[in-house]
Design an enzyme around this catalytic site. Structure first.
Site, PDB file in Angstrom:
ATOM      1  N   THR A   1     -28.864  41.633  -0.803  1.00 24.39           N
ATOM      2  CA  THR A   1     -28.227  41.234   0.421  1.00 24.39           C
ATOM      3  C   THR A   1     -28.591  41.921   1.695  1.00 24.39           C
ATOM      4  O   THR A   1     -27.880  43.124   1.709  1.00 24.39           O
ATOM      5  CB  THR A   1     -26.716  40.906   0.160  1.00 24.39           C
TER       6      THR A   1
ATOM      7  N   LYS B   1     -28.759  46.432   1.549  1.00 24.14           N
ATOM      8  CA  LYS B   1     -28.359  47.007   2.878  1.00 24.14           C
ATOM      9  C   LYS B   1     -28.741  48.247   3.350  1.00 24.14           C
ATOM     10  O   LYS B   1     -29.097  48.465   4.603  1.00 24.14           O
ATOM     11  CB  LYS B   1     -26.776  46.849   2.853  1.00 24.14           C
TER      12      LYS B   1
ATOM     13  N   GLY C   1     -25.477  47.788  -2.942  1.00 25.69           N
ATOM     14  CA  GLY C   1     -25.534  47.739  -1.720  1.00 25.69           C
ATOM     15  C   GLY C   1     -26.828  48.128  -1.246  1.00 25.69           C
ATOM     16  O   GLY C   1     -27.012  48.505  -0.282  1.00 25.69           O
ATOM     17  N   LYS C   2     -27.841  48.267  -2.503  1.00 19.51           N
ATOM     18  CA  LYS C   2     -28.990  48.768  -2.023  1.00 19.51           C
ATOM     19  C   LYS C   2     -29.914  48.219  -0.937  1.00 19.51           C
ATOM     20  O   LYS C   2     -30.643  48.527  -0.150  1.00 19.51           O
ATOM     21  CB  LYS C   2     -30.011  48.810  -3.326  1.00 19.51           C
TER      22      LYS C   2
ATOM     23  N   GLY D   1     -30.788  40.773  -6.719  1.00 21.50           N
ATOM     24  CA  GLY D   1     -30.378  39.984  -5.634  1.00 21.50           C
ATOM     25  C   GLY D   1     -29.907  41.009  -4.611  1.00 21.50           C
ATOM     26  O   GLY D   1     -29.062  41.917  -4.608  1.00 21.50           O
TER      27      GLY D   1
ATOM     28  N   GLN E   1     -31.739  46.727  -9.758  1.00 15.06           N
ATOM     29  CA  GLN E   1     -30.563  47.021 -10.701  1.00 15.06           C
ATOM     30  C   GLN E   1     -30.085  48.364 -10.526  1.00 15.06           C
ATOM     31  O   GLN E   1     -30.056  48.781  -9.483  1.00 15.06           O
ATOM     32  CB  GLN E   1     -31.187  46.874 -12.194  1.00 15.06           C
TER      33      GLN E   1
ATOM     34  N   ARG F   1     -48.893  43.890 -25.084  1.00 13.28           N
ATOM     35  CA  ARG F   1     -50.218  43.934 -24.679  1.00 13.28           C
ATOM     36  C   ARG F   1     -50.649  42.439 -24.777  1.00 13.28           C
ATOM     37  O   ARG F   1     -51.777  42.380 -24.885  1.00 13.28           O
ATOM     38  CB  ARG F   1     -51.066  44.861 -25.298  1.00 13.28           C
TER      39      ARG F   1
HETATM   40  P1  GDP Z   1     -27.747  45.317  -4.012  1.00 16.86           P
HETATM   41  O1  GDP Z   1     -28.385  44.327  -5.272  1.00 16.86           O
HETATM   42  O2  GDP Z   1     -27.719  46.546  -4.456  1.00 16.86           O
HETATM   43  O3  GDP Z   1     -28.885  45.266  -2.814  1.00 16.86           O
HETATM   44  O4  GDP Z   1     -26.323  44.659  -3.613  1.00 16.86           O
HETATM   45  P2  GDP Z   1     -26.071  43.236  -3.405  1.00 16.86           P
HETATM   46  O5  GDP Z   1     -26.509  42.597  -2.190  1.00 16.86           O
HETATM   47  O6  GDP Z   1     -26.107  42.147  -4.831  1.00 16.86           O
HETATM   48  O7  GDP Z   1     -24.466  43.253  -3.452  1.00 16.86           O
HETATM   49  C1  GDP Z   1     -23.809  44.094  -2.503  1.00 16.86           C
HETATM   50  C2  GDP Z   1     -22.884  43.278  -1.700  1.00 16.86           C
HETATM   51  O8  GDP Z   1     -22.228  43.987  -0.876  1.00 16.86           O
HETATM   52  C3  GDP Z   1     -23.317  42.499  -0.674  1.00 16.86           C
HETATM   53  O9  GDP Z   1     -22.744  41.018  -0.539  1.00 16.86           O
HETATM   54  C4  GDP Z   1     -23.660  43.104   0.690  1.00 16.86           C
HETATM   55  O10 GDP Z   1     -23.705  42.197   1.617  1.00 16.86           O
HETATM   56  C5  GDP Z   1     -22.326  43.623   0.515  1.00 16.86           C
HETATM   57  N1  GDP Z   1     -22.184  45.206   0.998  1.00 16.86           N
HETATM   58  C6  GDP Z   1     -22.998  46.333   0.927  1.00 16.86           C
HETATM   59  N2  GDP Z   1     -22.432  47.200   1.762  1.00 16.86           N
HETATM   60  C7  GDP Z   1     -21.114  46.753   2.158  1.00 16.86           C
HETATM   61  C8  GDP Z   1     -20.060  47.569   2.752  1.00 16.86           C
HETATM   62  O11 GDP Z   1     -20.056  48.657   3.013  1.00 16.86           O
HETATM   63  N3  GDP Z   1     -18.997  46.778   2.982  1.00 16.86           N
HETATM   64  C9  GDP Z   1     -18.901  45.460   2.454  1.00 16.86           C
HETATM   65  N4  GDP Z   1     -17.848  44.922   2.988  1.00 16.86           N
HETATM   66  N5  GDP Z   1     -19.895  44.852   1.887  1.00 16.86           N
HETATM   67  C10 GDP Z   1     -21.002  45.511   1.880  1.00 16.86           C
HETATM   68  P1  IMO Z   2     -29.736  44.065  -8.318  1.00 18.69           P
HETATM   69  O1  IMO Z   2     -31.236  44.681  -8.150  1.00 18.69           O
HETATM   70  C1  IMO Z   2     -26.809  43.558 -11.245  1.00 18.69           C
HETATM   71  C2  IMO Z   2     -28.049  42.489 -15.344  1.00 18.69           C
HETATM   72  C3  IMO Z   2     -27.643  41.090 -15.962  1.00 18.69           C
HETATM   73  C4  IMO Z   2     -27.499  41.447 -17.343  1.00 18.69           C
HETATM   74  C5  IMO Z   2     -28.551  42.668 -17.623  1.00 18.69           C
HETATM   75  C6  IMO Z   2     -29.893  42.096 -18.170  1.00 18.69           C
HETATM   76  O2  IMO Z   2     -29.330  43.231  -7.352  1.00 18.69           O
HETATM   77  O3  IMO Z   2     -28.910  45.156  -8.342  1.00 18.69           O
HETATM   78  P2  IMO Z   2     -31.851  40.538 -16.993  1.00 18.69           P
HETATM   79  O4  IMO Z   2     -31.957  39.386 -16.528  1.00 18.69           O
HETATM   80  O5  IMO Z   2     -32.275  41.641 -16.246  1.00 18.69           O
HETATM   81  O6  IMO Z   2     -32.472  40.378 -18.457  1.00 18.69           O
HETATM   82  O7  IMO Z   2     -30.388  40.916 -17.425  1.00 18.69           O
HETATM   83  O8  IMO Z   2     -28.754  42.995 -16.322  1.00 18.69           O
HETATM   84  N1  IMO Z   2     -28.450  42.486 -14.161  1.00 18.69           N
HETATM   85  C7  IMO Z   2     -28.287  43.053 -12.936  1.00 18.69           C
HETATM   86  N2  IMO Z   2     -26.860  43.127 -12.635  1.00 18.69           N
HETATM   87  N3  IMO Z   2     -27.724  43.726 -10.298  1.00 18.69           N
HETATM   88  C8  IMO Z   2     -28.865  43.475 -10.556  1.00 18.69           C
HETATM   89  O9  IMO Z   2     -29.932  43.621  -9.823  1.00 18.69           O
HETATM   90  C9  IMO Z   2     -29.281  43.176 -12.026  1.00 18.69           C
HETATM   91  N4  IMO Z   2     -30.402  42.622 -12.597  1.00 18.69           N
HETATM   92  C10 IMO Z   2     -29.956  42.365 -13.908  1.00 18.69           C
HETATM   93  O10 IMO Z   2     -26.565  40.815 -15.256  1.00 18.69           O
HETATM   94  O11 IMO Z   2     -26.278  42.090 -17.636  1.00 18.69           O
HETATM   95 MG    MG Z   3     -27.742  42.573  -6.203  1.00 20.91          MG
END
Ligand code: GDP
Ligand code: IMO
Ligand code: MG
Length: 423
Positions: free
Chosen positions: A42, A18, A15-16, A40, A224, A144
């Site tokens: 969100t 957010k 949830g970074k 990814g 990540q 490199r």
């Molecule tokens: P990130 O990669 O760390 O930015 O996290 P993602 O966006 O990949 O996944 C986190 C998911 O949790 C997303 O769908 C967010 O919209 C959702 N999210 C974040 N904080 C909360 C929360 O407190 N409650 C709920 N229900 N969803 C949350």
């Molecule tokens: P955010 O920033 C969750 C995972 C992949 C795989 C491993 C290596 O949204 O938290 P890669 O494509 O980086 O070589 O894959 O790392 N992975 C993640 N899992 N959140 C991510 O990013 C990720 N980025 C890579 O699923 O297990």
């Molecule tokens: Mg993510």
């Protein structure tokens, strides 16, 4: 707010995005320092969802300068699409609020093809990568032989360098049984993207230090999570960059002495997408969360593996990142769970661990030692203050923060900006 590094304390997707969006209200600059469009993030503002892959999550606040630092590997075609997508949704993306490092490395189509081919070769030992070419691109950087953004935006440099790299990579692709790529095509696509991106390219190290001298508050956006870090994660089931707090310095050119605070983001439970050990993985909680339509990857759409909160892991994360403050997200995900388990140690081969063993094979054999918490069994998503949360939810949040060895700073009870409780 001073200069804050924000990292994921688990396996990514904590949830970074957010939390960055919420904290950006008080930041002048947001810097991505590692990873690529494997991420990814969100962000949901007024019910509208935006998923960011390369562009910092600060972009939704018009006053913020967003920077892609040198530590990122950048797929220019993906980046141009992302910028165009944001603009279509009325979000400002100009060289005034978005800047790219000239020394960030570029992801090419042969990196993506090789990423996929190597996974096929690994068979059942595959990593489960996002197939965005991240590993091969960082591999070229370390060897490199990579091309940087400064090469991308200068056709006179791009042509000979790309041509040499494609000769070698087409040989490699052939050895994997993959069709070689056309230089003409790749060069045309990449020089077009280079022309588009050129106005955004700068010496970001000099820019960031100028802003520091002017007193700007900066937020360093981790991608990540701790256990996907190339050094500190569950190797080889990791990504190819330093996702932990130290990566913010090397990936931006801002020194450790200029950093003031580290915020760790963690879910109230655990998720992981891709292969590799996950000691607290649990089918029941996976089914529960997937049944609510939650925990599907923001980049690949894959169902995330889910489990109980693992305090052995998050305590380790506090150690390697120097986490001061914690943001606990998705507390509302446990609203219907009657008995909540938390892992406090691992057992393996007659031994008890209170830290993460380095060997992924040993970690895969670890059996969690759990303590149990009574669930609150009440919706929390409308709570606005910590006092409004059910007492059992407060006790749970406090307990997992204590077990993690850091201060509870934010409890998040929904994906929206207004579902954020400052403790
Ligand atoms: P990130 O990669 O760390 O930015 O996290 P993602 O966006 O990949 O996944 C986190 C998911 O949790 C997303 O769908 C967010 O919209 C959702 N999210 C974040 N904080 C909360 C929360 O407190 N409650 C709920 N229900 N969803 C949350
Ligand atoms: P955010 O920033 C969750 C995972 C992949 C795989 C491993 C290596 O949204 O938290 P890669 O494509 O980086 O070589 O894959 O790392 N992975 C993640 N899992 N959140 C991510 O990013 C990720 N980025 C890579 O699923 O297990
Ligand atoms: Mg993510």
């Amino acid at each position: 707010m001073a200069n804050t590094i924000l990292v994921g304390a688990q396996w990514g997707d904590e949830g970074k995005g957010k939390i960055i969006d919420v904290l950006t209200e008080q930041a002048d600059v947001v810097v991505r320092y590692a990873g690529g469009n494997n991420a990814g993030h969100t962000v949901i503002v007024k019910g509208k969802k935006t998923v960011l892959h390369l562009i910092p999550s600060g972009i939704l606040r018009p006053h913020t300068l967003c920077v892609i630092g040198n530590g990122v590997v950048l797929d220019p075609i993906g980046l141009v699409q992302e910028m165009e997508g944001l603009k279509k949704n009325g979000i400002k993306v100009t060289p005034k609020n978005f800047v790219l490092s000239e020394t960030a490395h570029v992801v090419f189509p042969y990196h993506r093809e090789l990423d996929g081919a190597r996974e096929v070769l690994k068979g059942k030992n595959k990593i489960g990568t996002t197939k965005r070419g991240i590993g091969p691109a960082y591999g070229d950087k370390a060897a490199r032989v990579g091309l940087r953004v400064s090469d991308l935006v200068d056709p006179a440099k791009l042509e000979p360098k790309l041509s040499a790299r494609m000769r070698e990579n087409n040989l490699l692709l052939r050895s994997h049984g993959v069709k070689p790529l056309s230089f003409k095509r790749v060069f045309a696509d990449y020089s077009k993207a280079g022309r588009y991106l050129k106005p955004f390219v700068q010496n970001t190290v000099v820019l960031l230090h100028d802003r520091i001298r002017q007193g700007a508050d900066m937020l360093f956006e981790g991608a990540q999570g701790t256990f996907l870090d190339i050094d500190h994660g569950t190797y080889p089931f990791v990504t190819s960059s330093n996702t932990t707090a130290g990566g913010a310095c090397t990936g931006s050119g801002v020194a450790p002495t200029r950093m003031d605070r580290v915020v760790g983001v963690m879910k109230a439970y655990t998720t992981r997408v891709g292969e590799g050990p996950l000691p607290t993985e649990n089918q029941e909680i996976s089914d529960l969360l997937h049944g609510m339509g939650r925990e599907f990857g923001a980049t690949t759409g894959r169902a995330r593996r889910c489990g109980w909160f693992d305090s052995v892991a998050t305590r380790h994360a506090t150690m390697v990142n120097g986490i001061d403050d914690l943001a606990i997200t998705n507390l509302d995900g446990l609203d219907t769970v009657e008995t909540i388990k938390v892992c406090v140690a691992y057992r393996q081969g007659g031994r008890q661990y209170d830290y993460m063993p380095n060997d992924a094979e040993i970690l895969a054999q670890c059996v969690p030692v759990y303590v149990e918490f009574e669930g609150w069994c009440t919706p929390t998503d409308k709570c606005k203050t910590f006092r409004e949360l059910p007492a059992k939810a407060r006790a749970y949040a406090k307990a997992i923060a204590e077990l993690t060895n850091a201060r509870l700073f934010i409890a998040s009870v929904g994906p929206g900006r207004d579902q954020t409780i400052f403790v």
